[in-house]
Write a protein that holds these residues in place. Structure first.
Motif, PDB file in Angstrom:
ATOM      1  N   ARG A  61      60.661  65.080 113.090  1.00  0.00           N
ATOM      2  CA  ARG A  61      61.556  65.937 113.864  1.00  0.00           C
ATOM      3  C   ARG A  61      62.281  65.083 114.904  1.00  0.00           C
ATOM      4  N   VAL A  62      63.368  65.607 115.419  1.00  0.00           N
ATOM      5  CA  VAL A  62      64.095  64.923 116.479  1.00  0.00           C
ATOM      6  C   VAL A  62      63.219  64.926 117.733  1.00  0.00           C
ATOM      7  N   ARG A  63      63.044  63.774 118.318  1.00  0.00           N
ATOM      8  CA  ARG A  63      62.163  63.653 119.476  1.00  0.00           C
ATOM      9  C   ARG A  63      62.818  64.234 120.727  1.00  0.00           C
ATOM     10  N   ALA A  64      62.071  65.069 121.442  1.00  0.00           N
ATOM     11  CA  ALA A  64      62.540  65.613 122.719  1.00  0.00           C
ATOM     12  C   ALA A  64      62.129  64.654 123.834  1.00  0.00           C
ATOM     13  N   ILE A  65      63.092  64.175 124.596  1.00  0.00           N
ATOM     14  CA  ILE A  65      62.827  63.195 125.646  1.00  0.00           C
ATOM     15  C   ILE A  65      62.531  63.925 126.958  1.00  0.00           C
ATOM     16  N   PRO A  66      61.376  63.688 127.567  1.00  0.00           N
ATOM     17  CA  PRO A  66      61.075  64.328 128.853  1.00  0.00           C
ATOM     18  C   PRO A  66      62.003  63.825 129.958  1.00  0.00           C
ATOM     19  N   PHE A  67      62.150  64.623 130.997  1.00  0.00           N
ATOM     20  CA  PHE A  67      63.086  64.309 132.066  1.00  0.00           C
ATOM     21  C   PHE A  67      62.814  62.941 132.687  1.00  0.00           C
ATOM     22  N   GLU A  68      61.555  62.652 132.977  1.00  0.00           N
ATOM     23  CA  GLU A  68      61.217  61.396 133.642  1.00  0.00           C
ATOM     24  C   GLU A  68      61.667  60.191 132.809  1.00  0.00           C
ATOM     25  N   GLU A  69      61.511  60.293 131.491  1.00  0.00           N
ATOM     26  CA  GLU A  69      61.941  59.196 130.622  1.00  0.00           C
ATOM     27  C   GLU A  69      63.464  59.106 130.581  1.00  0.00           C
ATOM     28  N   ALA A  70      64.143  60.265 130.623  1.00  0.00           N
ATOM     29  CA  ALA A  70      65.610  60.269 130.638  1.00  0.00           C
ATOM     30  C   ALA A  70      66.135  59.563 131.879  1.00  0.00           C
ATOM     31  N   VAL A  71      65.471  59.738 133.007  1.00  0.00           N
ATOM     32  CA  VAL A  71      65.873  59.049 134.241  1.00  0.00           C
ATOM     33  C   VAL A  71      65.670  57.543 134.089  1.00  0.00           C
ATOM     34  N   GLU A  72      64.557  57.143 133.506  1.00  0.00           N
ATOM     35  CA  GLU A  72      64.310  55.715 133.281  1.00  0.00           C
ATOM     36  C   GLU A  72      65.400  55.121 132.395  1.00  0.00           C
ATOM     37  N   ILE A  73      65.793  55.859 131.360  1.00  0.00           N
ATOM     38  CA  ILE A  73      66.850  55.389 130.471  1.00  0.00           C
ATOM     39  C   ILE A  73      68.152  55.201 131.239  1.00  0.00           C
ATOM     40  N   ALA A  74      68.475  56.164 132.119  1.00  0.00           N
ATOM     41  CA  ALA A  74      69.702  56.057 132.912  1.00  0.00           C
ATOM     42  C   ALA A  74      69.648  54.852 133.845  1.00  0.00           C
ATOM     43  N   GLU A  75      68.473  54.541 134.352  1.00  0.00           N
ATOM     44  CA  GLU A  75      68.331  53.390 135.245  1.00  0.00           C
ATOM     45  C   GLU A  75      68.548  52.074 134.488  1.00  0.00           C
ATOM     46  N   VAL A  76      68.059  52.013 133.262  1.00  0.00           N
ATOM     47  CA  VAL A  76      68.296  50.827 132.442  1.00  0.00           C
ATOM     48  C   VAL A  76      69.774  50.731 132.069  1.00  0.00           C
ATOM     49  N   ARG A  77      70.366  51.881 131.739  1.00  0.00           N
ATOM     50  CA  ARG A  77      71.799  51.889 131.431  1.00  0.00           C
ATOM     51  C   ARG A  77      72.621  51.383 132.615  1.00  0.00           C
ATOM     52  N   ARG A  78      72.203  51.729 133.823  1.00  0.00           N
ATOM     53  CA  ARG A  78      72.936  51.289 135.018  1.00  0.00           C
ATOM     54  C   ARG A  78      73.064  49.769 135.038  1.00  0.00           C
ATOM     55  N   ALA A  79      71.977  49.083 134.724  1.00  0.00           N
ATOM     56  CA  ALA A  79      72.015  47.622 134.718  1.00  0.00           C
ATOM     57  C   ALA A  79      72.889  47.101 133.589  1.00  0.00           C
ATOM     58  N   LEU A  80      72.701  47.639 132.379  1.00  0.00           N
ATOM     59  CA  LEU A  80      73.431  47.133 131.219  1.00  0.00           C
ATOM     60  C   LEU A  80      74.914  47.497 131.273  1.00  0.00           C
ATOM     61  N   GLU A  81      75.209  48.717 131.701  1.00  0.00           N
ATOM     62  CA  GLU A  81      76.617  49.120 131.754  1.00  0.00           C
ATOM     63  C   GLU A  81      77.347  48.419 132.894  1.00  0.00           C
ATOM     64  N   GLY A  82      76.618  48.114 133.973  1.00  0.00           N
ATOM     65  CA  GLY A  82      77.231  47.314 135.028  1.00  0.00           C
ATOM     66  C   GLY A  82      77.616  45.930 134.505  1.00  0.00           C
ATOM     67  N   LEU A  83      76.724  45.334 133.721  1.00  0.00           N
ATOM     68  CA  LEU A  83      77.010  44.050 133.086  1.00  0.00           C
ATOM     69  C   LEU A  83      78.257  44.147 132.210  1.00  0.00           C
ATOM     70  N   CYS A  84      78.323  45.207 131.385  1.00  0.00           N
ATOM     71  CA  CYS A  84      79.464  45.367 130.476  1.00  0.00           C
ATOM     72  C   CYS A  84      80.770  45.546 131.243  1.00  0.00           C
ATOM     73  N   ALA A  85      80.733  46.313 132.315  1.00  0.00           N
ATOM     74  CA  ALA A  85      81.950  46.534 133.097  1.00  0.00           C
ATOM     75  C   ALA A  85      82.443  45.227 133.707  1.00  0.00           C
ATOM     76  N   GLY A  86      81.520  44.420 134.247  1.00  0.00           N
ATOM     77  CA  GLY A  86      81.908  43.138 134.819  1.00  0.00           C
ATOM     78  C   GLY A  86      82.502  42.201 133.782  1.00  0.00           C
ATOM     79  N   LYS A  87      81.868  42.139 132.617  1.00  0.00           N
ATOM     80  CA  LYS A  87      82.382  41.280 131.546  1.00  0.00           C
ATOM     81  C   LYS A  87      83.726  41.783 131.032  1.00  0.00           C
ATOM     82  N   ALA A  88      83.882  43.104 130.944  1.00  0.00           N
ATOM     83  CA  ALA A  88      85.156  43.665 130.494  1.00  0.00           C
ATOM     84  C   ALA A  88      86.284  43.272 131.438  1.00  0.00           C
ATOM     85  N   ALA A  89      85.996  43.256 132.734  1.00  0.00           N
ATOM     86  CA  ALA A  89      87.023  42.860 133.713  1.00  0.00           C
ATOM     87  C   ALA A  89      87.445  41.409 133.513  1.00  0.00           C
ATOM     88  N   GLU A  90      86.535  40.582 133.038  1.00  0.00           N
ATOM     89  CA  GLU A  90      86.856  39.174 132.794  1.00  0.00           C
ATOM     90  C   GLU A  90      87.699  38.990 131.530  1.00  0.00           C
TER      91      GLU A  90
END
Length: 218
Positions: A61-90
């Motif tokens: 079945r499709v896995r339901a992600i608990p809220f706490e894990e969703a927040v952790e995912i967003a925190e990891v995305r913050r680091a990776l997407e910040g990296l991508c935005a900086g590289k895109a500007a270059e």
């Protein structure tokens, strides 16, 4: 096999397969014109990504992600997407600058027209193009997998009243920094946007909890 995995993943990302929904091998095999063995292998790969879970005697079945894990995912995305935005500007080209500005204008128009679905689609397009412009293939692959895991929480956030009005300014700040070819400003703007996303996720979750308590008390 990679194409089948991507097709099933896409159904989850688009919300056509929802959390806790059973994944019937026979149905998926017919839908995509493949064997049940191929579907079984594809679901195994998606299980490794965290999108699918197998339940004893009940299949996948499709896995339901608990809220706490969703927040952790967003925190990891913050680091990776910040990296991508900086590289895109270059690396951004003049043609890509025009494209990003056009997406930003489209987001403004969607907010003005109260087009939530259109705004959400443009939101996804903007992040996708930033990832592509950044040339950060590894980061993009990880972000795509994590986005699939938290799709339910993203949908709830998109439906939060007034959220597009808040986030459009954040996205325009990201676009402006990239188009000015300022990597530091682009990374800061992206991180600030994800900080805002995380704060809004907490607000949505708290409102849902309060609503559940009120319902239970009736």
């Amino acid at each position: 096999m990679a194409e089948l995995v991507a097709d099933i993943r896409s159904l989850v990302l688009r919300g056509e397969l929802v959390p806790n929904q059973r994944l019937i091998e026979h149905d998926l095999a017919e839908q995509f014109g493949v064997s049940r063995a191929a579907v079984r292998e594809a679901l195994g790969r998606l299980e490794a990504e965290g999108l699918v879970e197998r339940v004893h005697n009940r299949g996948a079945r499709v896995r339901a992600i608990p809220f706490e894990e969703a927040v952790e995912i967003a925190e990891v995305r913050r680091a990776l997407e910040g990296l991508c935005a900086g590289k895109a500007a270059e690396l951004v080209s003049e043609e890509e600058i025009e494209e990003l500005r056009a997406i930003g204008q489209g987001m403004l128009d969607a907010v003005a027209g109260a087009d939530v679905a259109g705004y959400s689609a443009l939101n996804r397009d903007l992040h996708r193009r930033i990832h592509e412009i950044s040339r950060q293939r590894t980061a993009r692959s990880i972000i795509d997998r994590m986005r699939g895991q938290s799709v339910r929480h993203q949908y709830r956030l998109a439906m939060k009243p007034g959220r597009p009005t808040v986030s459009v300014g954040e996205h325009l700040a990201i676009v402006d920094a990239i188009c000015r070819r300022d990597p530091g400003a682009a990374e800061r703007a992206m991180r600030a946007h994800l900080d805002s996303v995380i704060a809004a996720m907490h607000e949505v979750d708290e409102a849902a909890r309060e609503g559940a308590l009120e319902t239970a008390a009736r």
